[in-house]
Design a protein around this motif. Structure first.
Motif, short mmCIF file in Angstrom:
data_model
loop_
_atom_site.label_atom_id
_atom_site.label_comp_id
_atom_site.label_asym_id
_atom_site.label_seq_id
_atom_site.Cartn_x
_atom_site.Cartn_y
_atom_site.Cartn_z
N LYS A 129 23.02 58.86 53.44
CA LYS A 129 23.97 59.57 54.22
C LYS A 129 25.18 58.85 54.55
O LYS A 129 26.23 59.32 54.41
N ASP A 176 26.23 56.23 53.31
CA ASP A 176 27.09 56.03 51.89
C ASP A 176 27.71 57.12 51.85
O ASP A 176 29.06 56.92 51.38
N GLU A 177 27.11 58.38 51.98
CA GLU A 177 28.20 59.60 51.49
C GLU A 177 29.22 59.69 52.50
O GLU A 177 30.34 59.98 51.97
N LYS A 180 30.87 57.32 53.60
CA LYS A 180 31.70 56.16 53.60
C LYS A 180 31.82 55.23 54.89
O LYS A 180 32.94 54.74 55.16
N ASP A 220 21.08 66.38 57.34
CA ASP A 220 22.19 67.13 56.57
C ASP A 220 22.77 68.14 57.75
O ASP A 220 23.41 68.97 57.31
#
Length: 476
Positions: A32, A34-35, A37, A144
């Motif tokens: 997450k 990484d998603e 950034k 999420d």
């Protein structure tokens, strides 16, 4: 923008709960981040699990984070967690700390539980308190859940505010004008309490830099002149426009020379006797470049600008204004105005560089109305050894034309705002940005040793936002 801030990511577990489940959720958290950034330093090389749970691993993790110069620490409680190792790690860093754990799944059919994450969050919070480590809590939501994303992004903004504050060095050009006793500051106290340092230089040093740049026909002067002609209606003589550009370039060079990220200048009247212009157009240019310079040598004012811009991750530039007078018709309307010191990028209409202004009969001021929208207002100030951050919101409101740079704002209750400024420790100068960043400024105060102070009774709303109960404190 999140890559400006480096986060130390320390997922944690406790041995009596499922290590496999903790590893699984740590990897989900990594994915997450990484998603999103997020720029983070991982601990996969600390041990086979890539998790914090013992002294040996804690020392390795601490050394890695220290070498990386992290700006914030993220304690992700992937099962019950090891509270004392979390606290021992956090104690070694003077940075904001984010505490979160993923929501527990339903018990298994036999009634057993794999993680008990929420229960461990209570323990970690208590032990962080024992260690006198301030921290930010992101509520126990699924990874999420939109609240997780918002919480991480807000925490990064908090880290940016704290980093900016603690690394601030201000170019002070000249003493404050004699008439402005309200802008006096305690230089030693700013350094002792906050690590904020001043780099004072006399006006002649700046003037010499200007003349040297002009004599050498520095190309940055011509570039600045061309840029001003492109973005503004220039009504001043060529020689005065050249001086506006030269002053801007000289101020920037001096800030770079002395390692400063901001400045404050004695804007009148000695400067006009030396170079024949007001500094406000030059300051407006620097505002847009993220190197704000305030007038009347208002040191606390430029700190306010740095904080409110850092809260937006530099996405929005702050206006810096005098709080001038009440709206002629709206009982909650107020004029924020100055001769300049609004970034050109905040203009609602094409800016002008007028021949002079009704206050000072010199060129160098700027004229435009600021853009419409919701604004966060911010003022860092203090006296008698105590410092606070005045915070609140207002929105634009139609009002009469004004010379200079200006915006009319409507407050929920102008009397409350006015009374705060009169009783202090604040003055009539304030920074404002077209964004809703009151909650992150409020949260940052716990790491700055500064008291948050609201001019409207919105603290409960701010806390509700930070808990995830509401999505905004601005009443749409």
């Amino acid at each position: 923008m999140t890559d400006q801030i480096k986060i130390g990511f320390a997922p944690t577990r406790r041995n009596i709960f499922s290590a496999d489940a903790a590893i699984e959720y740590a990897d989900k958290t990594r994915a997450k981040l990484d998603e999103l950034k997020v720029n983070y330093v991982d601990i996969k090389d600390a041990n086979a699990d890539g998790l914090l749970y013992d002294d040996d691993g804690m020392h390795k993790i601490a050394a890695k984070f220290q070498a990386a110069h992290i700006d914030g620490l993220f304690l992700a409680n992937e099962n019950f967690g090891t509270e004392f190792e979390c606290a021992r790690l956090a104690k070694q860093f003077n940075v904001p700390v984010l505490l979160w754990g993923p929501k527990d799944e339903a018990p298994a059919a036999d009634g057993s539980r794999l993680r008990d994450t929420q229960c461990g969050l209570f323990a970690i919070g208590k032990v962080l308190r024992r260690f006198n480590v301030p921290f930010t809590y992101l509520v126990n939501v699924d990874i999420d859940d939109p609240e997780f994303t918002r919480g991480v992004e807000d925490f990064i903004k908090v880290c940016n505010i704290v980093k900016t504050f603690k690394q601030t060095r201000i170019l002070q050009v000249g003493p404050r004008p004699f008439d402005f006793w309200s802008t006096m500051v305690n230089e030693g106290e700013l350094l002792e309490k906050f690590n904020i340092s001043l780099s004072p230089i006399p006006l002649p040093e700046l003037v010499d830099e200007i003349h040297d740049l002009q004599d050498k026909k520095d190309p940055d002067i011509a570039k600045t002149v061309a840029y001003l002609r492109e973005i503004a209606d220039v009504q001043i003589a060529d020689k005065d426009l050249n001086m506006v550009a030269a002053l801007k370039v000289a101020l920037k060079r001096k800030m770079v020379q002395y390692g400063c990220n901001a400045g404050a200048i004695q804007c009148w009247t000695a400067l006009q006797n030396e170079i024949g212009i007001l500094p406000y157009a030059s300051e407006s240019l620097l505002q847009d470049e993220g190197m704000p310079v305030t007038c009347e040598t208002d040191i606390h004012g430029v700190i306010s600008e740095l904080l409110v811009e850092a809260a937006t991750m530099g996405e929005h530039r702050a206006i810096f204004a005098d709080v001038n007078c009440r709206h002629p018709e709206n009982p909650n309307g107020e004029l924020l105005q100055h001769l300049g010191v609004f970034p050109f990028s905040t203009a609602k209409n094409k800016p002008i560089l007028p021949k002079s202004h009704f206050v000072f009969d010199y060129p160098g001021s700027v004229g435009f109305e600021a853009q419409d929208g919701h604004y966060t207002l911010c003022r860092f100030d203090g006296d008698h050894g105590e410092y606070s951050l005045l915070l609140g919101n207002a929105e634009t409101n139609p009002g009469p034309y004004e010379q200079g740079t200006y915006v009319w704002l409507q407050f929920a209750n102008l009397n409350r705002f006015e009374t705060k400024l009169v009783y202090g420790p604040y003055i009539h100068h304030i920074a404002a940005v077209r964004d809703d960043v009151v909650p992150v400024l409020y949260e940052a105060c716990k790491y700055l040793n500064v008291k948050p102070d609201f001019y409207d009774p919105i603290e409960e709303d701010v806390q509700a936002y930070l808990r995830g109960d509401i999505t905004s404190i601005i009443k749409k």
